[in-house]
Motif scaffolding. Structure first.
Motif, PDB file in Angstrom:
ATOM      1  N   ASP A 196      -0.131   1.463  15.434  1.00 28.31           N
ATOM      2  CA  ASP A 196      -0.804   2.653  15.988  1.00 28.31           C
ATOM      3  C   ASP A 196      -0.181   3.964  15.527  1.00 28.31           C
ATOM      4  N   ASN A 197       1.013   3.911  14.966  1.00 27.14           N
ATOM      5  CA  ASN A 197       1.686   5.151  14.565  1.00 27.14           C
ATOM      6  C   ASN A 197       1.260   5.546  13.142  1.00 27.14           C
ATOM      7  N   PRO A 198       0.623   6.720  12.983  1.00 26.49           N
ATOM      8  CA  PRO A 198       0.092   7.110  11.667  1.00 26.49           C
ATOM      9  C   PRO A 198       1.185   7.257  10.595  1.00 26.49           C
ATOM     10  N   ASP A 199       2.364   7.728  10.988  1.00 27.74           N
ATOM     11  CA  ASP A 199       3.441   7.892  10.001  1.00 27.74           C
ATOM     12  C   ASP A 199       3.910   6.540   9.473  1.00 27.74           C
ATOM     13  N   ASN A 200       4.079   5.585  10.383  1.00 27.34           N
ATOM     14  CA  ASN A 200       4.480   4.246   9.944  1.00 27.34           C
ATOM     15  C   ASN A 200       3.404   3.613   9.077  1.00 27.34           C
ATOM     16  N   THR A 201       2.153   3.814   9.479  1.00 28.27           N
ATOM     17  CA  THR A 201       1.038   3.244   8.721  1.00 28.27           C
ATOM     18  C   THR A 201       1.029   3.789   7.298  1.00 28.27           C
ATOM     19  N   LEU A 202       1.222   5.100   7.175  1.00 23.71           N
ATOM     20  CA  LEU A 202       1.235   5.729   5.858  1.00 23.71           C
ATOM     21  C   LEU A 202       2.396   5.205   5.017  1.00 23.71           C
ATOM     22  N   LEU A 203       3.546   5.052   5.644  1.00 28.47           N
ATOM     23  CA  LEU A 203       4.719   4.522   4.937  1.00 28.47           C
ATOM     24  C   LEU A 203       4.443   3.111   4.414  1.00 28.47           C
ATOM     25  N   LYS A 214       1.582   1.718   3.858  1.00 27.08           N
ATOM     26  CA  LYS A 214       0.531   1.775   2.844  1.00 27.08           C
ATOM     27  C   LYS A 214       1.120   2.192   1.495  1.00 27.08           C
ATOM     28  N   ARG A 215       1.935   3.227   1.512  1.00 24.42           N
ATOM     29  CA  ARG A 215       2.511   3.708   0.254  1.00 24.42           C
ATOM     30  C   ARG A 215       3.409   2.676  -0.410  1.00 24.42           C
ATOM     31  N   VAL A 216       4.343   2.122   0.353  1.00 26.89           N
ATOM     32  CA  VAL A 216       5.315   1.227  -0.281  1.00 26.89           C
ATOM     33  C   VAL A 216       4.676  -0.106  -0.663  1.00 26.89           C
ATOM     34  N   LEU A 217       3.722  -0.567   0.128  1.00 26.75           N
ATOM     35  CA  LEU A 217       3.138  -1.875  -0.194  1.00 26.75           C
ATOM     36  C   LEU A 217       2.098  -1.764  -1.305  1.00 26.75           C
ATOM     37  N   GLY A 224       1.869  -3.491  -5.241  1.00 20.21           N
ATOM     38  CA  GLY A 224       0.725  -4.267  -5.704  1.00 20.21           C
ATOM     39  C   GLY A 224      -0.105  -4.928  -4.618  1.00 20.21           C
ATOM     40  N   TYR A 225       0.203  -4.631  -3.363  1.00 20.65           N
ATOM     41  CA  TYR A 225      -0.580  -5.207  -2.267  1.00 20.65           C
ATOM     42  C   TYR A 225      -1.741  -4.295  -1.903  1.00 20.65           C
ATOM     43  N   LYS A 226      -2.754  -4.905  -1.312  1.00 22.29           N
ATOM     44  CA  LYS A 226      -3.869  -4.134  -0.760  1.00 22.29           C
ATOM     45  C   LYS A 226      -3.698  -4.113   0.754  1.00 22.29           C
ATOM     46  N   ILE A 227      -3.915  -2.943   1.335  1.00 20.82           N
ATOM     47  CA  ILE A 227      -3.656  -2.788   2.764  1.00 20.82           C
ATOM     48  C   ILE A 227      -4.945  -2.604   3.559  1.00 20.82           C
ATOM     49  N   ILE A 260      12.977  -0.976   3.339  1.00 18.28           N
ATOM     50  CA  ILE A 260      11.808  -1.263   2.504  1.00 18.28           C
ATOM     51  C   ILE A 260      12.051  -2.427   1.543  1.00 18.28           C
ATOM     52  N   HIS A 261      13.235  -2.491   0.973  1.00 25.29           N
ATOM     53  CA  HIS A 261      13.507  -3.575   0.013  1.00 25.29           C
ATOM     54  C   HIS A 261      13.542  -4.930   0.710  1.00 25.29           C
ATOM     55  N   ALA A 262      14.085  -4.938   1.912  1.00 25.47           N
ATOM     56  CA  ALA A 262      14.097  -6.187   2.681  1.00 25.47           C
ATOM     57  C   ALA A 262      12.662  -6.586   3.028  1.00 25.47           C
TER      58      ALA A 262
END
Ligand code: MN
Length: 130
Positions: free
Chosen positions: A10-17, A19-22, A26-29, A111-113
């Motif tokens: 539900d948190n937009p900042d976490n969602t954006l993070l 989305k960007r890193v995944l 090469g993943y689709k979100i 993120i790497h983990a």
């Protein structure tokens, strides 16, 4: 086996993070901002892995996991579910595993983990699928 990750958060900042890193990896979100929408997306679309928050505006992540595991859509019984939460109290990790989640990670996210855990689940599923 694809590379589509459903992020129930539900948190937009976490969602954006996420989305960007995944997406960079090469993943689709796909995204759902509450538990019931998340279950609906998981049941109606092909999803390969779920990232699950615990504190959601409707039902909590534990309940989401329990409902996914009991879904009439058989593939959801085994889909990898990774909990990513700030709710890191003693006993929460066990609660998440008891609810059917595969892994529990606490925020702030390494993120790497996260990448390596996701990769290992996706590769494991590929190996089992034949
Ligand atoms: Mn939340």
């Amino acid at each position: 086996m694809g590379n589509i990750i459903l992020c129930i958060e539900d948190n937009p900042d976490n969602t954006l993070l996420f989305k960007r890193v995944l997406e960079a990896a090469g993943y689709k979100i796909r995204h759902a901002k509450n538990g019931l929408d998340g279950i609906a997306v998981a049941e109606s679309e092909e999803i390969d892995l779920i990232l699950l928050d615990i504190n959601l505006p409707d039902i909590d992540g534990y309940e989401v996991a329990r409902r996914l595991r009991k879904s009439a859509k058989i593939s959801l019984a085994k889909i990898p579910i990774i909990v990513v939460t700030a709710n890191a109290l003693k006993g929460d990790a066990q609660k998440a595993l008891d609810a059917g989640c595969n892994l529990y990670l606490s925020k702030p996210i390494d993120i790497h983990a996260l990448w390596s855990h996701i990769d290992s689940f996706v590769h494991l599923s590929n190996g089992l699928e034949i």
